[in-house]
Write an enzyme that holds these catalytic residues in place. Structure first.
Site, short mmCIF file in Angstrom:
data_model
loop_
_atom_site.label_atom_id
_atom_site.label_comp_id
_atom_site.label_asym_id
_atom_site.label_seq_id
_atom_site.Cartn_x
_atom_site.Cartn_y
_atom_site.Cartn_z
N CYS A 2 0.77 -1.25 -0.12
CA CYS A 2 0.05 0.01 -0.12
C CYS A 2 1.01 1.33 -0.04
O CYS A 2 2.08 1.21 -0.23
CB CYS A 2 -0.82 -0.03 1.17
N SER A 50 -5.14 -4.51 -1.95
CA SER A 50 -5.53 -5.44 -1.05
C SER A 50 -4.81 -7.10 -1.35
O SER A 50 -4.97 -7.52 -2.57
CB SER A 50 -7.00 -5.76 -1.42
N ILE A 52 -3.73 -9.23 1.65
CA ILE A 52 -4.10 -10.15 2.77
C ILE A 52 -5.45 -9.81 3.64
O ILE A 52 -5.34 -8.25 3.86
CB ILE A 52 -2.98 -10.53 3.73
N ASN A 73 2.35 0.05 5.27
CA ASN A 73 2.80 -0.23 4.14
C ASN A 73 3.72 -1.43 4.15
O ASN A 73 4.84 -1.25 4.62
CB ASN A 73 3.28 0.91 3.31
N GLY A 74 3.42 -2.50 3.39
CA GLY A 74 4.20 -3.86 3.45
C GLY A 74 3.48 -5.21 3.66
O GLY A 74 2.24 -5.27 3.71
N GLY A 355 14.42 -11.72 -7.11
CA GLY A 355 15.97 -12.18 -6.40
C GLY A 355 16.76 -10.97 -5.87
O GLY A 355 17.89 -11.40 -5.81
#
Length: 611
Positions: A2, A50, A52, A73-74, A355
């Site tokens: 977000c 959105s 989780i 955020n995260g 990666g």
């Protein structure tokens, strides 16, 4: 994933309208939903992507007693473990299944210790409505951004600097010291950004704010603790920790895809995760397209792969958007293919794995080679003699001679990371007098070398890259280019548990005289085909050198150098001479030219177009 924006302060303006305008500037970070909180001291704006608890994870989120409000955020990958402990030890009651509520309740019970308990990528702010204070933090490695500025008795904060533009207290000015450092590093390496008086909260730091004092505290600082283990034991441990991390990073209520180049880093992640969809890009120039290798791996492993080739016209057309989305000028060429890669992936999924971090954790850069032989050379050869040898070599180019050039100076004076565009003198000579600065790149790197005292040269280089290159270049472009397309990027290597293992590796286990990431590559042998294990790092190779030989593209640079605002900052005659020499193939000035051009595109976006 977000974005948030907010402020702490008062003024003669509509508080709700201002915070709405701030959050609208970062709508791309969260197009699914928005929300605001406003009282007489603090305003919080939020944009949600959105991932989780799709229905209930709405923000700003309030505690049950309405005392605390959070914007986050995260992703917190150990949120289920923390939630279980909060219930068992404290009797916590939860209303949602979101990691946001777990984070909020962790703060209620553990206060300023909160950040140190988290495994994940995050930037957040929590407002205590009773005490009128803020607490916030940024993750250990700087995966997610957090900017702040104190202006006109107001604290501005948010996920992107562009969110500050609508606020009446925000004033724009170019930070001349940051500009000089940008010309040297190709990114902004300082805590203060290229916007004067705008700062980055450093990775592994949390802050408190009481309306007067913004106080930062370090809760995580990566250091090395080499242990005596066999290569086989170390390789096995790496495999186990990366496997566990990938499992955590697959937690989502939406589909997760993966970026995939032809290299070992992303191939290892994709092979462990086995997503249904992978994504690759390349260029329509020989030797600049790894996407065919990525497709070949997918064919072997039964995964789907979408790939596309980027044309020169597409590359140059995207540059203004890339600089605007980056917030600060950014001259890493790979940001552009990442922009297109994110655009393509966002058509199918909301989350991708990537990666980033393997090179910094496991010794993956070619610049790390020669550290041991360089150590010996410097011990046996006086510094004055080394400098004289370098002067004798001059501009001669030969692989064997490069060793003597590279080791002419002590590491602390010579090594600044994976990009070195200009030295201190050349940067100042290019700048107009009022933008020159006495600040040197050694002033920027010196504090980190001081922290790295006692380490060998390889670990000193890696330590510097962990603190400068990784958060300010690699992770900045990773966040900004993916979020420009409302795409969440997850980086399983950049995990606290993976780091706890990587930090114990000795120099001999990190690389040998022939190969980078020696033990890491061994850890992938049971998962990847042999060809992929041995592949050399390419990154996102971009044929900018060849393109600038063509008048069609060189003319775009020349026209930009002719703009009045270009002459405000630079000796544009020098720039045009560099361009001429490059076109005539008398010299290779591609990186210097691109670095300046990127700055001018950024300046035009934020100071000309915004005006």
């Amino acid at each position: 994933m977000c974005g948030f924006a907010g402020y702490f302060g008062t003024g003669d303006y509509d508080r709700e309208q201002v915070v709405k305008a701030m959050s609208e500037r970062i709508k791309h970070r969260g197009p699914d939903a928005d929300g605001i909180f406003v009282d007489d001291q603090v305003a919080l704006g939020f944009r949600r992507l959105s991932i989780i608890d799709l229905d209930l994870g709405i923000q700003p989120m309030h505690s049950a007693d309405d005392r605390y409000v959070i914007c986050f955020n995260g992703e917190i990958y150990n949120f289920k473990d923390i939630r279980k402990k909060l219930i068992e030890r404290h009797g916590a009651v939860f209303r949602t299944n979101s990691d946001t509520e777990v984070l909020l309740q962790t703060y209620i019970y553990y206060g300023e210790r909160t950040a140190s308990l988290l495994r994940g990528m995050f930037a957040f702010v929590i407002y205590d409505r009773e005490k009128h204070t803020l607490y916030g933090a940024r993750d250990a490695f700087g995966i997610k951004p957090f900017y702040y500025a104190k202006m006109d008795n107001t604290l501005l904060f948010g996920s992107e600097i562009k969110a500050f533009l609508p606020h009446p207290a925000f004033t724009k000015a170019v930070n001349k010291e940051a500009l000089k450092m940008y010309l040297i590093f190709q990114y902004s390496p300082m805590e203060e950004t290229i916007f004067e008086n705008v700062y980055k909260l450093q990775p592994g730091n949390y802050f408190t704010y009481d309306g007067k004092d913004f106080v930062t505290t370090t809760y995580f600082n990566p250091g090395y603790r080499p242990q005596d283990r066999t290569v086989e034991e170390t390789a096995s441990g790496i495999l186990e920790e990366v496997k566990k991390s990938v499992e955590y990073h697959l937690i989502a209520d939406v589909e997760v895809g993966s970026f995939l180049s032809g290299g070992v880093d992303s191939s290892f992640i994709a092979t462990l995760a086995r997503p249904d969809k992978t994504y690759s890009v390349g260029f329509e120039v020989d030797d600049f397209d790894e996407s065919l290798d990525a497709k070949a791996l997918c064919d072997q492993l039964g995964m789907k792969n979408r790939r596309r080739e980027i044309t020169a016209d597409e590359f140059f057309s995207a540059l203004p958007a890339v600089q605007y989305q980056s917030d600060e000028p950014h001259a890493n060429l790979s940001a552009v293919p990442l922009y297109f890669l994110s655009q393509m992936a966002a058509e199918d999924v909301k989350v991708v794995l990537s990666g980033e971090g393997a090179d910094e954790f496991f010794g993956g850069y070619e610049t790390y080679h020669g550290s041991r032989s360089g150590d010996i050379y410097k011990k046996l050869t006086p510094k004055k003699l080394r400098k004289k040898i370098k002067e004798e070599i001059g501009d001669k180019e030969h692989r064997g001679l490069n060793f003597f050039k590279r080791n002419a100076l002590d590491l602390e004076d010579a090594y600044i990371g994976q990009a070195f565009i200009m030295d201190n003198e050349e940067a100042n000579s290019l700048l107009q007098e009022k933008y020159r600065s006495d600040l040197t790149y050694q002033d920027v790197t010196r504090p980190y070398y001081k922290m790295a005292e006692g380490m060998d040269e390889l670990h000193k280089k890696m330590f510097l890259d962990m603190h400068l290159w990784l958060p300010n270049d690699i992770l900045l472009k990773a966040d900004k280019m993916t979020m420009a397309h409302s795409l969440e990027l997850r980086v399983p290597y950049l995990d606290r548990k993976v780091w706890d293992y990587a930090k114990t590796m000795t120099s001999d286990q990190l690389l040998d005289d022939h190969q980078t990431k020696t033990t890491f590559r061994k850890s992938t042998e049971s998962v990847l085909p042999e060809d992929w294990v041995k592949r050399k790092k390419k990154g996102f190779p971009v044929p900018i050198r060849q393109w600038l030989w063509e008048e069609k593209y060189a003319s775009q640079f020349r026209e930009m150098f002719d703009q009045p605002f270009a002459r405000e900052f630079f000796d544009t005659d020098m720039l045009k001479q560099w361009l001429k020499e490059h076109q005539e193939k008398k010299a290779n000035h591609q990186r210097k030219l691109y670095t300046v051009y990127s700055f001018l595109l950024w300046y035009k976006a934020y100071f000309i177009n915004e005006a």
